[in-house]
Each structure stands twice: as C-alpha cells, then as structure tokens.
Design a protein around this motif. Structure first.
Motif, PDB file in Angstrom:
ATOM      1  N   LYS A  21       0.879  -1.194  -0.179  1.00 43.87           N
ATOM      2  CA  LYS A  21      -0.098  -0.201   0.093  1.00 43.87           C
ATOM      3  C   LYS A  21       0.837   1.300   0.077  1.00 43.87           C
ATOM      4  O   LYS A  21       0.555   2.202  -0.617  1.00 43.87           O
ATOM      5  N   ASP A  22       1.874   1.268   0.933  1.00 43.37           N
ATOM      6  CA  ASP A  22       2.798   2.462   0.770  1.00 43.37           C
ATOM      7  C   ASP A  22       3.396   2.611  -0.404  1.00 43.37           C
ATOM      8  O   ASP A  22       3.490   3.700  -0.928  1.00 43.37           O
ATOM      9  N   TYR A  23       3.772   1.602  -1.219  1.00 48.12           N
ATOM     10  CA  TYR A  23       4.306   1.615  -2.281  1.00 48.12           C
ATOM     11  C   TYR A  23       3.767   2.383  -3.294  1.00 48.12           C
ATOM     12  O   TYR A  23       4.061   3.147  -4.061  1.00 48.12           O
ATOM     13  N   PHE A  24       2.495   1.667  -3.449  1.00 46.62           N
ATOM     14  CA  PHE A  24       1.887   2.188  -4.734  1.00 46.62           C
ATOM     15  C   PHE A  24       1.024   3.547  -4.361  1.00 46.62           C
ATOM     16  O   PHE A  24       0.814   4.300  -5.183  1.00 46.62           O
ATOM     17  N   TYR A  25       0.609   3.703  -3.090  1.00 47.20           N
ATOM     18  CA  TYR A  25      -0.057   4.889  -2.781  1.00 47.20           C
ATOM     19  C   TYR A  25       0.753   6.058  -2.647  1.00 47.20           C
ATOM     20  O   TYR A  25       0.366   7.199  -3.051  1.00 47.20           O
ATOM     21  N   ASN A  26       2.009   5.876  -1.816  1.00 44.14           N
ATOM     22  CA  ASN A  26       2.711   7.228  -1.423  1.00 44.14           C
ATOM     23  C   ASN A  26       3.882   7.238  -2.614  1.00 44.14           C
ATOM     24  O   ASN A  26       4.217   8.476  -2.530  1.00 44.14           O
ATOM     25  N   GLN A  27       4.292   6.076  -3.284  1.00 41.69           N
ATOM     26  CA  GLN A  27       5.411   6.557  -4.078  1.00 41.69           C
ATOM     27  C   GLN A  27       5.188   6.559  -5.458  1.00 41.69           C
ATOM     28  O   GLN A  27       5.604   7.299  -6.297  1.00 41.69           O
ATOM     29  N   LYS A  28       4.098   5.755  -5.846  1.00 44.40           N
ATOM     30  CA  LYS A  28       3.852   5.640  -7.205  1.00 44.40           C
ATOM     31  C   LYS A  28       2.467   6.293  -7.633  1.00 44.40           C
ATOM     32  O   LYS A  28       1.948   6.682  -8.779  1.00 44.40           O
ATOM     33  N   ASN A  29       1.832   6.746  -6.243  1.00 40.40           N
ATOM     34  CA  ASN A  29       0.413   7.498  -6.725  1.00 40.40           C
ATOM     35  C   ASN A  29      -0.258   6.719  -7.514  1.00 40.40           C
ATOM     36  O   ASN A  29      -1.269   7.401  -8.364  1.00 40.40           O
ATOM     37  N   GLN A  30      -0.593   5.345  -7.295  1.00 41.43           N
ATOM     38  CA  GLN A  30      -1.451   4.572  -8.345  1.00 41.43           C
ATOM     39  C   GLN A  30      -2.378   3.928  -7.346  1.00 41.43           C
ATOM     40  O   GLN A  30      -1.964   3.261  -6.440  1.00 41.43           O
ATOM     41  N   THR A  31      -3.504   3.846  -7.617  1.00 36.83           N
ATOM     42  CA  THR A  31      -4.703   3.151  -6.892  1.00 36.83           C
ATOM     43  C   THR A  31      -4.890   1.743  -7.165  1.00 36.83           C
ATOM     44  O   THR A  31      -4.646   1.479  -8.444  1.00 36.83           O
ATOM     45  N   VAL A  32      -4.783   1.068  -6.206  1.00 36.80           N
ATOM     46  CA  VAL A  32      -4.700  -0.415  -6.359  1.00 36.80           C
ATOM     47  C   VAL A  32      -5.594  -1.341  -5.369  1.00 36.80           C
ATOM     48  O   VAL A  32      -5.908  -0.577  -4.327  1.00 36.80           O
ATOM     49  N   GLU A  33      -5.961  -2.364  -5.642  1.00 34.92           N
ATOM     50  CA  GLU A  33      -6.765  -3.232  -4.816  1.00 34.92           C
ATOM     51  C   GLU A  33      -5.786  -4.288  -4.206  1.00 34.92           C
ATOM     52  O   GLU A  33      -5.138  -4.804  -5.042  1.00 34.92           O
ATOM     53  N   ILE A  34      -5.314  -4.131  -2.950  1.00 34.80           N
ATOM     54  CA  ILE A  34      -4.675  -4.983  -2.361  1.00 34.80           C
ATOM     55  C   ILE A  34      -5.335  -6.311  -1.760  1.00 34.80           C
ATOM     56  O   ILE A  34      -6.116  -6.115  -0.766  1.00 34.80           O
ATOM     57  N   ILE A  35      -4.867  -7.465  -2.045  1.00 30.30           N
ATOM     58  CA  ILE A  35      -5.414  -8.884  -1.610  1.00 30.30           C
ATOM     59  C   ILE A  35      -4.291  -9.499  -0.861  1.00 30.30           C
ATOM     60  O   ILE A  35      -3.231  -9.913  -1.469  1.00 30.30           O
ATOM     61  N   LYS A  36      -4.701  -9.722   0.544  1.00 34.98           N
ATOM     62  CA  LYS A  36      -3.649 -10.368   1.508  1.00 34.98           C
ATOM     63  C   LYS A  36      -3.611 -11.879   1.195  1.00 34.98           C
ATOM     64  O   LYS A  36      -4.923 -12.487   1.436  1.00 34.98           O
ATOM     65  N   LEU A  37      -2.550 -12.251   0.994  1.00 30.66           N
ATOM     66  CA  LEU A  37      -2.517 -13.756   0.884  1.00 30.66           C
ATOM     67  C   LEU A  37      -1.398 -14.578   1.800  1.00 30.66           C
ATOM     68  O   LEU A  37      -0.544 -13.513   2.254  1.00 30.66           O
ATOM     69  N   ASN A  38      -1.414 -15.522   2.239  1.00 27.00           N
ATOM     70  CA  ASN A  38      -0.379 -16.309   3.213  1.00 27.00           C
ATOM     71  C   ASN A  38       0.326 -17.166   2.586  1.00 27.00           C
ATOM     72  O   ASN A  38       1.538 -17.572   3.274  1.00 27.00           O
ATOM     73  N   GLY A  39      -0.075 -17.944   1.296  1.00 22.24           N
ATOM     74  CA  GLY A  39       0.684 -19.216   0.863  1.00 22.24           C
ATOM     75  C   GLY A  39       1.535 -18.716  -0.145  1.00 22.24           C
ATOM     76  O   GLY A  39       2.279 -17.558  -0.287  1.00 22.24           O
ATOM     77  N   SER A  40       1.389 -19.361  -1.338  1.00 22.97           N
ATOM     78  CA  SER A  40       2.429 -18.991  -2.370  1.00 22.97           C
ATOM     79  C   SER A  40       1.979 -18.070  -3.222  1.00 22.97           C
ATOM     80  O   SER A  40       0.863 -18.399  -4.148  1.00 22.97           O
ATOM     81  N   ILE A  41       2.554 -16.728  -3.317  1.00 24.47           N
ATOM     82  CA  ILE A  41       2.023 -15.617  -3.766  1.00 24.47           C
ATOM     83  C   ILE A  41       1.979 -15.458  -5.384  1.00 24.47           C
ATOM     84  O   ILE A  41       1.249 -15.247  -6.044  1.00 24.47           O
ATOM     85  N   GLU A  42       3.117 -16.411  -5.913  1.00 23.53           N
ATOM     86  CA  GLU A  42       3.351 -16.576  -7.319  1.00 23.53           C
ATOM     87  C   GLU A  42       1.925 -17.173  -7.940  1.00 23.53           C
ATOM     88  O   GLU A  42       1.733 -16.892  -9.168  1.00 23.53           O
ATOM     89  N   LEU A  43       1.230 -17.900  -7.107  1.00 23.56           N
ATOM     90  CA  LEU A  43      -0.033 -18.508  -7.785  1.00 23.56           C
ATOM     91  C   LEU A  43      -1.229 -17.399  -8.438  1.00 23.56           C
ATOM     92  O   LEU A  43      -1.975 -17.701  -9.102  1.00 23.56           O
ATOM     93  N   ALA A  44      -1.188 -16.297  -7.654  1.00 25.49           N
ATOM     94  CA  ALA A  44      -2.081 -15.170  -7.807  1.00 25.49           C
ATOM     95  C   ALA A  44      -2.599 -14.890  -9.060  1.00 25.49           C
ATOM     96  O   ALA A  44      -3.483 -14.784  -9.863  1.00 25.49           O
ATOM     97  N   PRO A  45      -1.249 -14.162  -9.789  1.00 26.73           N
ATOM     98  CA  PRO A  45      -1.308 -13.852 -11.269  1.00 26.73           C
ATOM     99  C   PRO A  45      -1.724 -14.975 -12.336  1.00 26.73           C
ATOM    100  O   PRO A  45      -2.276 -14.845 -13.228  1.00 26.73           O
ATOM    101  N   ILE A  46      -1.075 -16.123 -11.861  1.00 17.63           N
ATOM    102  CA  ILE A  46      -1.195 -17.379 -12.841  1.00 17.63           C
ATOM    103  C   ILE A  46      -2.538 -17.653 -12.961  1.00 17.63           C
ATOM    104  O   ILE A  46      -3.134 -18.152 -14.130  1.00 17.63           O
ATOM    105  N   VAL A  47      -3.316 -17.786 -11.734  1.00 10.90           N
ATOM    106  CA  VAL A  47      -4.840 -18.545 -11.755  1.00 10.90           C
ATOM    107  C   VAL A  47      -5.812 -17.091 -12.141  1.00 10.90           C
ATOM    108  O   VAL A  47      -7.100 -17.163 -12.096  1.00 10.90           O
ATOM    109  N   GLY A  48      -5.107 -15.845 -12.349  1.00 18.06           N
ATOM    110  CA  GLY A  48      -6.085 -14.673 -12.487  1.00 18.06           C
ATOM    111  C   GLY A  48      -6.600 -13.799 -11.324  1.00 18.06           C
ATOM    112  O   GLY A  48      -7.632 -13.026 -11.271  1.00 18.06           O
ATOM    113  N   LEU A  49      -6.186 -14.107 -10.278  1.00 13.67           N
ATOM    114  CA  LEU A  49      -6.555 -13.346  -8.903  1.00 13.67           C
ATOM    115  C   LEU A  49      -6.109 -11.925  -8.866  1.00 13.67           C
ATOM    116  O   LEU A  49      -7.003 -11.202  -8.561  1.00 13.67           O
TER     117      LEU A  49
END
Length: 218
Positions: free
Chosen positions: A130-158
């Motif tokens: 959130k700090d990086y996107f909102y305060n450094q890049k000024n880009q609005t994003v939706e942040i999804i908290k995960l606990n497991g293998s993060i690499e899976l998220a873009p592969i399955v379209g999350l």
C-alpha cells in the motif's frame, strides 16, 4: 549498581537468521552455549557472565517484543520492520539475509504499471504494498492479502501483479513471472527499544560498535 546487573534481552528471528546472528555475535565475544543444545526445550537462554538473555521468536513477533520492552534488542528482516510499523529504532544493517522486495508478474503487466491503471495486487505484505503504490507511485490499487504461494495469484487470475520478496528469482522464472519493479532492498537489521536505548545506552552502543567493526573487517 542495578544498571550493572540488569540483563540485556535479545529477541532473535527463528531459523537461518538466528544462526547467522549467533555466528556474528560469537565473533565479537557474545556467546550463549545453551542455544547450541538443539535438544533443549528451554524458551529463554542465558549468559550469566555477560548478563544477557536470548529467546527465539517468529519474525513478525520480534518487533512487537522490542516495542513493548520484553526485549531490549531484536534481529529481524527489514521487510518485517516495514510491515509491522512498530515504534523502535532501526540501528544497524547486518548485511546478511540480503534480498529485494519487488513487484512481480507476467511481462504483459508491465504496461499496467506504467499507465497507472487500477489493478489488483496480491501480497503477504499489505502495508508495504500500500505504501509503495499509494505514496510512492500514486497509483490506486486493490490489495489482496495472501499467506501462501503468492506466485499463484497472477497465474490463476486473482491479481495482475504481486509484491513479494525475491532472492534468486528462480521460482518466478519457473512460473513465467518476472521482476517488474523493485520496491526496496532488504537484509537483517538490529532494532532497539527506545527506552532501552536511553537506559542502557553505553552497553548497547558498545555492542553495536563491536558488530560494526567486525563486519567492516570481513
């Protein structure tokens, strides 16, 4: 006399970080033989001669112990310090455990970052993301908290991208992902409780000086 007999308490991050920390401490004369007993079920380890106590904790808990004064000094990764946002002093970069916090995803997502589109970001580190996107890049994003293998998220379209720690990048490559942007470099850091820094300034400063000299000599 009380200040002389008070124990200094260290909270160390379990696992490889604790092992590397203790190896460095030994070089400057700080030992704790009790911790070498792998079969021990003790939770607190003591060096009576030097008036030091040590305990092991999970990374995210180390800054909490230090902020509340249960430990005077902690050793933990910078990613954890940034994510937890506790009130403490970050006083020394120990130089090991080096890696990077990065925005990663498929190559096709690079344009989404450049055009500042609203995207979904999966991560174990929502505060850092959130700090990086909102305060450094000024880009609005939706942040999804995960606990497991993060690499899976873009592969399955999350999500379109992820924010995660990158050491070698091999897991990314194996899954068709790349580093798109670097958020910050990371390594093991020494953190100190602000009250302890005032009350035990001489002892803590001496320790930090010894560690600094030792690292420069290597």
């Amino acid at each position: 006399m009380e200040a002389e007999t008070r124990y200094l308490t260290f909270a160390l991050t379990k696992g490889r970080l604790a092992k590397q920390t203790l190896e460095l401490f030994e070089k400057v004369g700080i030992t704790c033989e009790e911790m070498k007993d792998t079969g021990s079920r003790k939770l607190i380890f003591v060096n009576e001669e030097l008036k030091l106590k040590f305990f092991l904790a999970k990374g995210p808990d180390v800054p909490t112990y230090v902020e509340y004064g249960a430990a005077d000094i902690g050793v933990v990764g910078r990613d954890t310090i940034m994510e937890e946002g506790r009130k403490l002093y970050e006083v020394l970069d120990l130089g090991f455990g080096r890696c990077r916090m990065c925005v990663c995803g498929p190559e096709s997502a690079r344009g989404l970052l450049k055009s500042q589109e609203r995207i979904r970001v999966a991560t174990k580190y929502p505060h850092i993301a959130k700090d990086y996107f909102y305060n450094q890049k000024n880009q609005t994003v939706e942040i999804i908290k995960l606990n497991g293998s993060i690499e899976l998220a873009p592969i399955v379209g999350l999500s379109e991208v992820i924010v995660d720690i990158v050491e070698t990048g091999s897991t990314l490559r194996e899954n068709g992902l790349v580093v798109l942007e670097e958020v910050c470099p990371l390594s093991a850091r020494v953190v100190v409780n602000p009250v302890s820094m005032r009350m035990e300034n001489e002892r803590i400063t001496q320790l930090l000086t010894k560690l600094n000299i030792c690292m420069q000599e290597e």
